[in-house]
Design a protein around this motif. Sequence first.
Motif, PDB file in Angstrom:
ATOM      1  N   MET A 150       0.825  -1.201   0.000  1.00  0.00           N
ATOM      2  CA  MET A 150       0.000   0.000   0.000  1.00  0.00           C
ATOM      3  C   MET A 150       0.866   1.260   0.000  1.00  0.00           C
ATOM      4  O   MET A 150       0.611   2.218  -0.747  1.00  0.00           O
ATOM      5  N   LEU A 151       1.900   1.268   0.827  1.00  0.00           N
ATOM      6  CA  LEU A 151       2.777   2.435   0.864  1.00  0.00           C
ATOM      7  C   LEU A 151       3.452   2.664  -0.483  1.00  0.00           C
ATOM      8  O   LEU A 151       3.601   3.811  -0.943  1.00  0.00           O
ATOM      9  N   ARG A 152       3.850   1.588  -1.108  1.00  0.00           N
ATOM     10  CA  ARG A 152       4.575   1.709  -2.382  1.00  0.00           C
ATOM     11  C   ARG A 152       3.657   2.119  -3.535  1.00  0.00           C
ATOM     12  O   ARG A 152       4.007   2.964  -4.360  1.00  0.00           O
ATOM     13  N   ASP A 153       2.465   1.489  -3.586  1.00  0.00           N
ATOM     14  CA  ASP A 153       1.602   1.646  -4.763  1.00  0.00           C
ATOM     15  C   ASP A 153       0.559   2.740  -4.616  1.00  0.00           C
ATOM     16  O   ASP A 153      -0.110   3.079  -5.584  1.00  0.00           O
ATOM     17  N   SER A 154       0.371   3.264  -3.420  1.00  0.00           N
ATOM     18  CA  SER A 154      -0.649   4.293  -3.219  1.00  0.00           C
ATOM     19  C   SER A 154       0.007   5.493  -2.571  1.00  0.00           C
ATOM     20  O   SER A 154       0.122   5.572  -1.348  1.00  0.00           O
ATOM     21  N   SER A 155       0.421   6.433  -3.391  1.00  0.00           N
ATOM     22  CA  SER A 155       1.100   7.608  -2.843  1.00  0.00           C
ATOM     23  C   SER A 155       0.164   8.426  -1.968  1.00  0.00           C
ATOM     24  O   SER A 155       0.590   9.069  -1.015  1.00  0.00           O
ATOM     25  N   GLY A 156      -1.120   8.388  -2.274  1.00  0.00           N
ATOM     26  CA  GLY A 156      -2.075   9.132  -1.462  1.00  0.00           C
ATOM     27  C   GLY A 156      -2.119   8.617  -0.036  1.00  0.00           C
ATOM     28  O   GLY A 156      -2.129   9.402   0.918  1.00  0.00           O
ATOM     29  N   ALA A 157      -2.129   7.291   0.127  1.00  0.00           N
ATOM     30  CA  ALA A 157      -2.178   6.717   1.468  1.00  0.00           C
ATOM     31  C   ALA A 157      -0.913   7.040   2.250  1.00  0.00           C
ATOM     32  O   ALA A 157      -0.958   7.377   3.434  1.00  0.00           O
ATOM     33  N   ALA A 158       0.232   6.932   1.590  1.00  0.00           N
ATOM     34  CA  ALA A 158       1.494   7.220   2.278  1.00  0.00           C
ATOM     35  C   ALA A 158       1.556   8.677   2.713  1.00  0.00           C
ATOM     36  O   ALA A 158       1.980   8.994   3.834  1.00  0.00           O
ATOM     37  N   GLU A 159       1.123   9.576   1.861  1.00  0.00           N
ATOM     38  CA  GLU A 159       1.158  10.991   2.218  1.00  0.00           C
ATOM     39  C   GLU A 159       0.178  11.292   3.344  1.00  0.00           C
ATOM     40  O   GLU A 159       0.482  12.063   4.260  1.00  0.00           O
ATOM     41  N   ARG A 160      -1.010  10.685   3.268  1.00  0.00           N
ATOM     42  CA  ARG A 160      -1.969  10.881   4.356  1.00  0.00           C
ATOM     43  C   ARG A 160      -1.404  10.354   5.672  1.00  0.00           C
ATOM     44  O   ARG A 160      -1.602  10.961   6.728  1.00  0.00           O
ATOM     45  N   LEU A 161      -0.719   9.226   5.605  1.00  0.00           N
ATOM     46  CA  LEU A 161      -0.158   8.642   6.822  1.00  0.00           C
ATOM     47  C   LEU A 161       0.859   9.589   7.453  1.00  0.00           C
ATOM     48  O   LEU A 161       0.847   9.819   8.665  1.00  0.00           O
ATOM     49  N   THR A 162       1.744  10.162   6.654  1.00  0.00           N
ATOM     50  CA  THR A 162       2.716  11.102   7.216  1.00  0.00           C
ATOM     51  C   THR A 162       2.009  12.334   7.772  1.00  0.00           C
ATOM     52  O   THR A 162       2.430  12.891   8.788  1.00  0.00           O
ATOM     53  N   HIS A 163       0.930  12.750   7.108  1.00  0.00           N
ATOM     54  CA  HIS A 163       0.199  13.942   7.548  1.00  0.00           C
ATOM     55  C   HIS A 163      -0.443  13.722   8.917  1.00  0.00           C
ATOM     56  O   HIS A 163      -0.319  14.568   9.816  1.00  0.00           O
ATOM     57  N   VAL A 164      -1.122  12.586   9.088  1.00  0.00           N
ATOM     58  CA  VAL A 164      -1.826  12.367  10.365  1.00  0.00           C
ATOM     59  C   VAL A 164      -0.846  12.073  11.492  1.00  0.00           C
ATOM     60  O   VAL A 164      -1.060  12.495  12.637  1.00  0.00           O
ATOM     61  N   LEU A 165       0.253  11.383  11.199  1.00  0.00           N
ATOM     62  CA  LEU A 165       1.201  11.048  12.262  1.00  0.00           C
ATOM     63  C   LEU A 165       2.009  12.259  12.713  1.00  0.00           C
ATOM     64  O   LEU A 165       2.306  12.410  13.904  1.00  0.00           O
ATOM     65  N   SER A 166       2.383  13.120  11.788  1.00  0.00           N
ATOM     66  CA  SER A 166       3.161  14.303  12.181  1.00  0.00           C
ATOM     67  C   SER A 166       2.272  15.405  12.725  1.00  0.00           C
ATOM     68  O   SER A 166       2.768  16.364  13.318  1.00  0.00           O
ATOM     69  N   GLY A 167       0.949  15.277  12.535  1.00  0.00           N
ATOM     70  CA  GLY A 167       0.034  16.326  12.983  1.00  0.00           C
ATOM     71  C   GLY A 167      -0.712  16.028  14.247  1.00  0.00           C
ATOM     72  O   GLY A 167      -1.344  16.921  14.814  1.00  0.00           O
ATOM     73  N   SER A 168      -0.660  14.772  14.736  1.00  0.00           N
ATOM     74  CA  SER A 168      -1.530  14.434  15.866  1.00  0.00           C
ATOM     75  C   SER A 168      -0.941  13.315  16.713  1.00  0.00           C
ATOM     76  O   SER A 168      -0.842  12.161  16.284  1.00  0.00           O
ATOM     77  N   ARG A 169      -0.576  13.659  17.941  1.00  0.00           N
ATOM     78  CA  ARG A 169      -0.140  12.626  18.892  1.00  0.00           C
ATOM     79  C   ARG A 169      -1.307  11.730  19.294  1.00  0.00           C
ATOM     80  O   ARG A 169      -1.132  10.552  19.614  1.00  0.00           O
ATOM     81  N   TYR A 170      -2.497  12.273  19.335  1.00  0.00           N
ATOM     82  CA  TYR A 170      -3.690  11.488  19.643  1.00  0.00           C
ATOM     83  C   TYR A 170      -3.793  10.314  18.659  1.00  0.00           C
ATOM     84  O   TYR A 170      -4.012   9.160  19.060  1.00  0.00           O
ATOM     85  N   ILE A 171      -3.615  10.602  17.383  1.00  0.00           N
ATOM     86  CA  ILE A 171      -3.673   9.551  16.360  1.00  0.00           C
ATOM     87  C   ILE A 171      -2.481   8.614  16.492  1.00  0.00           C
ATOM     88  O   ILE A 171      -2.629   7.387  16.422  1.00  0.00           O
TER      89      ILE A 171
END
Length: 997
Positions: A591-612
């Motif tokens: 998923m990380l390799r083939d779906s750039s959208g998912a990987a970018e969303r993952l970095t966004h939510v992890l760097s933006g929210s300790r709750y998440i």
Amino acid sequence: MSAGERTSVRTVLARDGFGEIGDALEVLTELSDALGMDRTDILRGAGGAADPDEALDAFARVARRDAPAVAAALRRVGPVLWRLVGASTGFGDFFLRHPEELAHVEEPAVLPTEDELVAELLEAVGADAEGFARAGDESVWVALRVRYRRLLARIAAYDLGSSDPVAVLPGVAAALADAAGAALDASLCVARTRISGGGGPGLFTREQVAATRLAVIGMGKTGARELNYVSDVDVIFVGGGTDELNEQVGESRVIDIATRLAVQTMRGISGVEIEPPLWEVDANLRPEGKQGALVRSLESHLSYYDRWAKSWEFQALLKARPLAGDRMLGEAYVDAVQPKVWTSAARENFVDSVQRMRERVTEFIPADEVAYQLKLGPGGIRDIEFTVQLLQLVHGLSDDRIRQRGTLDALEALVAQGYIGRADAAAFARDYRILRVLEHRVQLRDLRRTHLMPRTPDGLRVLARASRLASDGAGVWGVWEGIKREVREIHVRVFYRPLLSAVAALPAEEQQLSTAQAHDRLAAIGFRDPAGALRHIAALTGGLSRKATIQRHLMPIMIRWFADGVDPDYGLLAFRRVSERLGDTPWFQRMLRDSSGAAERLTHVLSGSRYIGELMEWIPESVAWLDAEEQLRPRSGLALQQEARAIQTRHETIREAMEAIRALRRRELLRLAFGAVLGTLTIEELAQGLTTVSDVTIQATLRAVRREVVPAEDAALDFSVIGMGRFGGGELGFGSDADVLYVYDANGLDPQRANDLARQLVTGLRQYSEDNRVPFDLDADLRPEGRNGPLVRSIESYGEYYRRWSLSWEAQALLRARGVAGSVKLIRRFLALADEVRYPDRVALQDVREIKRIKARVENERLPQGVDRRRHLKLGPGGLSDVEWLVQVLQHQHAHEMPELRTTSTLGALDAARDAGLVPAAAAERLAASWHLASRLRSANTLLSGQTSDVLPTDRGKLDGIGRLLEYPPRSATIVEEEWLRTARRSRRDFEKLFYG
């Protein structure tokens, strides 16, 4: 009793480990007659007692004083009671003094949290918002000590009930340290009251005492959260005062007040009262020891450490942490002394002085105790602790990764960085835990401070049964002897050659990534800890596995995405944790390799929210949702209800079912957090989603508890949960409490029986809805009479109360009442009753005046001390409270004639008030904007930090992070702040015109 029966009972007693069968049989007969219980029922769980003879005698002694209390406890939690009293004559004596405390013995599934311990002990002394107790006489200290021992029993019950005491040792020791801190906090509340005239000498005014700051610094095992059941609690006191107080009375007078507070605080714990002392509060680690001032200012402490402190004092400070009192002052103290601790190893002859100090400790042990000393003797606990601390102090000068307070945490860090061999560290960690378990069990025996192994065969037999480390006394002594040899051998080899300890070489991959160029590059793009980032990258990309190969390809772009986030360092750390939890799961890498959208969303939510980040660590499979838009939408209430019902059919016990329900709740909270951070949910959708999850959780919990509590013959009982406040209005945010009321209808049952069952339902609801990972607080403070009123009432009692005694604030609270769970018929009856109160045909002028008076009082009294009122999103000017109170007053006054105002929704009611001409359209728009923005800021604050707060941060980094979550551009801290202050100011003007005008 027939001869056959006596033989049968003798067999049972022998099997359960009783030593004096004849004596036990006589006591058992006496106890059976006194309790009205069958012998076999009394003996249920006796086999789990370390010393069943002693436990049986204790039950008999308590029963002579209060037989019903003993009978009830044995029927309810017999095995727990046998384990507890069988391991501790001290608890037997406690229950003899306070038989009523048997009702509080339970079999806890988890250890109490620090917050729970603090809340319990502050409640015991009746602490108010300013930190004063309800009184300052000895009775309050007694109440504190009794409640503390109740909590101690809960911790011990968990410990003794564990199948692996060695494994739970760190958690137990941490809970004991937290309990000590909570007790000191509560005793400090009593001290404030005493010295300001509330039962004590009354030397100072309440205002002077309130303005005096006293921080209690935990040292030693308390500071490291490694405390024993009965141990001296080492502390240092730091005093100070507000600038105003210092100016008014002078700094020396302030320190005098702080010293009085410290003396009284210690007396509340250690002084001789009707209830025995808890433990000794030892302040001898302070500057100049016993000869030095009990309390010093922060500046005085630092001056001493700069000029006079010896090496051992810095070693002691290694474990220092704020324990009680003024946390900000405590943090300032720790922050100020930590650099001095980690540079102390550079002192001349530092290593020699530490080694010599350890030798002196051994020299002072009485000769006849050396072979039995668990703590101080050769091969004991001190050998491990001194070895670990010396390694930390020597290598921590240049490596902050090993700067840990706890012994086990420090061992993990030391082995990870190569300062001690893996085999030695593993042996130390295992032996340390076992030694601490043995120490705990010998202290539990009489609830007194001791570190000596038993000297008698009977004592060793009891220790073996209590610790579960061996089958008999000889076995547990063999364990002790083996550990002593192993610990001493490692200690001598490592402790006396600490600078020669081998340091493991870094892997080649990490060496390549640890170049100055890579370090500088990470720093340039926004990482605050480039070295830490390099370690995470190396861990993620090292090796030859397919997973590592894919990560190496992805990492350059993902690092850039992390750098674009709010907190790149935390985002990368959280990503590493999630990756490690998922292991080599093929779909994750694909998923990380083939779906750039998912990987970018993952970095966004992890760097933006300790709750998440914290939730994803426990629900790592949730990363798959980021590749499917539909998975980021809230699930319907019906779907969640169906899943909750299916869970309950699959699990036989309530505990198993509720674990699954808690997992469901956490999962759906994480889904909603994704939507909030990624901007796919509006604030209304988020509030409704959070409310739905809470509804389903309460409904499922009530079904499970009712099945457990209400027998078939009492099925006629109706019981319901009513949502109140923001919960009732469907307006929850992340971190919001769920305000509720509880109501029942006997439906022909005996009234007392119905009331008892209803109270059991409430207890079960509160107990099984608790979630230490993502707190879920069912808050019933809006019930009639507030905290002083009963938790649950019959529908008739509610009707009688509201008709005769209801106050204006209670009618106002009912404006948001909504049925949540339980009997639909009863909910309808309650809401019909509520309608009479909240929508009266006439509202007296004095009632409206009273609401306005209460609002003004809330603004003046409820705001936390030291908080800029303009930044309080709930109670500050223009905040949530202003909008909600205005709307509720209008509803209370006009909803009888205007049915469109009859809604629990704040914004729905505001729209109706605007349409009815009660609020000008422009004012309604400004009020709604303020309410919207405050709600979004509150949730964003929780998502960012993982902690709930109603205050807009002053920290620019946090403000910027909140702004990013609200889709502001980077570096928008000032814009966020100014927009809130402007929006709130406009809202406040409209509020004052419409509410007070």
